[in-house]
Motif scaffolding. Structure first.
Motif, short mmCIF file in Angstrom:
data_model
loop_
_atom_site.label_atom_id
_atom_site.label_comp_id
_atom_site.label_asym_id
_atom_site.label_seq_id
_atom_site.Cartn_x
_atom_site.Cartn_y
_atom_site.Cartn_z
N GLY A 137 0.98 -1.31 -0.04
CA GLY A 137 0.02 -0.02 -0.05
C GLY A 137 0.89 1.30 0.00
O GLY A 137 0.45 2.22 -0.84
N ILE A 138 1.88 1.26 0.72
CA ILE A 138 2.98 2.41 0.88
C ILE A 138 3.47 2.60 -0.52
O ILE A 138 3.65 3.87 -0.89
N LEU A 220 -5.73 -6.09 -6.06
CA LEU A 220 -6.81 -6.59 -6.68
C LEU A 220 -7.27 -8.09 -6.32
O LEU A 220 -8.46 -8.20 -6.38
N THR A 221 -6.25 -8.72 -6.35
CA THR A 221 -6.32 -10.34 -6.19
C THR A 221 -4.98 -10.98 -5.65
O THR A 221 -4.22 -10.45 -6.02
N GLN A 222 -5.37 -11.92 -4.87
CA GLN A 222 -4.11 -12.69 -4.34
C GLN A 222 -4.12 -13.94 -5.23
O GLN A 222 -3.19 -14.72 -4.49
N ASN A 223 -4.91 -14.31 -6.11
CA ASN A 223 -4.99 -15.40 -6.94
C ASN A 223 -3.55 -15.02 -7.77
O ASN A 223 -3.56 -14.42 -8.78
N VAL A 224 -2.80 -16.38 -7.51
CA VAL A 224 -1.47 -16.18 -8.34
C VAL A 224 -1.71 -16.39 -9.95
O VAL A 224 -0.95 -15.60 -10.87
N PHE A 225 -2.48 -17.23 -10.23
CA PHE A 225 -3.01 -17.61 -11.60
C PHE A 225 -3.31 -16.39 -12.24
O PHE A 225 -3.07 -16.02 -13.43
N LYS A 269 -6.94 0.42 -0.83
CA LYS A 269 -7.67 -0.79 -0.48
C LYS A 269 -6.86 -1.87 -0.03
O LYS A 269 -7.23 -2.60 0.73
N LEU A 270 -5.52 -1.78 -0.22
CA LEU A 270 -4.59 -2.66 0.37
C LEU A 270 -4.43 -2.25 1.61
O LEU A 270 -4.35 -3.38 2.64
N LEU A 298 -16.67 -3.19 -7.41
CA LEU A 298 -16.51 -1.65 -7.39
C LEU A 298 -14.98 -1.13 -7.87
O LEU A 298 -14.87 -0.24 -8.26
N SER A 299 -14.01 -1.91 -7.57
CA SER A 299 -12.58 -2.01 -8.09
C SER A 299 -12.57 -1.74 -9.73
O SER A 299 -12.04 -0.70 -10.15
#
Length: 396
Positions: A137-138, A220-225, A269-270, A298-299
């Motif tokens: 985030g920073i 936005l997502t933590q899904n690596v794929f 968001k983070l 929303l994103s």
């Protein structure tokens, strides 16, 4: 959702196949892409990305599909911003137009490799340390603030970064290109050409770009794929987009503001996500903090909305139109000054007439917008040099 290994394998093979196709059918033979060619292939690669996203939506669900499209659009917008720097580097080294495709493809491949490593590193950090979201985030908030800074005089020095200066000192190099070769023979000695230095400069900037883009998509997502595929498909077609947008990029004068807004939004968001997953003992005693979570829908809405407003505002802006006209004048002046290779008076006169027509067009614009254009003093010097060269040519 866990993605099966065979899906990973097929996806990687398809991406590598697209890169191989790009090289063997477009890059091996040096040429300058026409506008229709660049437009066609840009559309094809965007089409591939959309079809892939639809498949993700169908087989992975709306959540996964929404995350892919949000990530893809964000990364694509950031990649367009990266083209500004590529323009500076390529122009600084005066890379021949027909050889620029090879440089750009190298930049895309290197960017894909660098981002893949950062993606894997980011996934490992997220799995081990949930507080890494605070750091991400920073990074994004600092990047957003940096985009809002006025451009300085150092922008033209992008090509002369530390790695390039070191390479010039340590390795024997020549100032002249030899086609798209990385090395050539000079006085019986093997030396490096500027082509290798251009690739080094672009590779170095690609690493810096990855430091911004990977935290953005992990926001936005933590899904690596999804992170990998959205990033990879955003890079596909970047070469064609370069030639399609060349000359129009300067018109998007508010793009940096739009990207700053997007990165700032994702940075917030983070932080909210980090608070929700909080384990730091000095924040709420190491317990999670009840805060709102920004949804994928929303994103996606915010990202698309900001980009649409940014592009429309840029295209409608009088300042943007003035900037575009002034840059056209610069290009015509540079083309005229580079006409040492031709003795055709018709070609020389054609380029000079284009310069005169653009100057007349600029004079019809509001003075305050003309004076605020980027690098206007340097452009005036080039235009004046073109006029002097034309007078000298006529007096011969």
């Amino acid at each position: 959702m866990t993605v099966p290994g065979w899906v990973w394998l097929v996806t990687v093979v398809v991406i590598l196949g697209l890169l191989a196709f790009d090289y063997f059918f477009h890059i091996r033979k040096a040429h300058v892409p026409t506008l229709p060619e660049a437009a066609k292939w840009s559309a094809i690669y965007v089409g591939f990305a959309i079809v892939f996203g639809v498949l993700v939506w169908i087989f992975g669900g709306a959540q996964m599909g929404g995350e892919y499209f949000a990530g893809y659009i964000t990364e694509k917008a950031l990649s367009v911003d990266n083209l500004f720097v590529f323009l500076v580097i390529i122009a600084s080294f005066r890379v021949p137009r027909e050889d620029q495709q090879k440089v750009l493809l190298f930049g895309i491949v290197f960017a894909l490799i660098a981002r893949t490593l950062f993606i894997l590193l980011g996934a490992a950090l997220i799995n081990s340390f949930s507080w890494i979201f605070y750091l991400f985030g920073i990074i994004l908030l600092l990047t957003a603030g940096n985009l809002l800074r006025p451009e300085g005089e150092g922008d033209e020095e992008e090509a002369n970064n530390f790695i390039v200066r070191l390479a010039k000192k340590v390795l024997p190099t020549t100032e002249h290109f030899d086609g798209d070769k990385l090395s050539t023979m000079v006085d019986g000695k093997r030396v490096l050409t500027p082509m290798l230095l251009v690739m080094v400069a672009i590779g170095g900037t690609d690493i810096l770009f990855a430091l911004d883009s990977i935290p953005a998509i992990y926001g936005l997502t933590q899904n690596v794929f999804i992170v990998f595929t959205a990033t990879a498909f955003s890079l596909m077609g970047l070469r064609q987009l370069y030639f399609l947008l060349d000359g129009l990029l300067d018109r998007l004068i508010y793009l940096s503001y739009g990207l700053a807004a997007i990165l700032g939004f994702i940075g917030v968001k983070l932080f909210l996500h980090a608070l929700h997953e909080n384990t730091l003992p000095f924040i709420n005693g190491g317990e999670h903090v009840d805060v709102i979570e920004i949804t994928t829908g929303l994103s996606l809405t915010v990202i698309i909305g900001v980009l649409v407003v940014t592009v429309i505002a840029s295209l409608m802006s009088k300042a943007g139109k003035a900037q575009n006209a002034i840059n056209n004048a610069r290009r015509h002046a540079e083309s005229y000054l580079d006409l040492t290779y031709t003795s055709d008076p018709g070609e020389r006169e054609r380029i000079y007439q284009l310069l005169l027509n653009e100057e007349q067009h600029i004079l019809t614009m509001d003075r305050k917008y003309r004076e605020k254009a980027k690098d206007v003093d340097k452009i005036r010097e080039k235009v004046a040099a073109a006029h002097e060269a034309h007078k000298s040519y006529l007096s011969q």
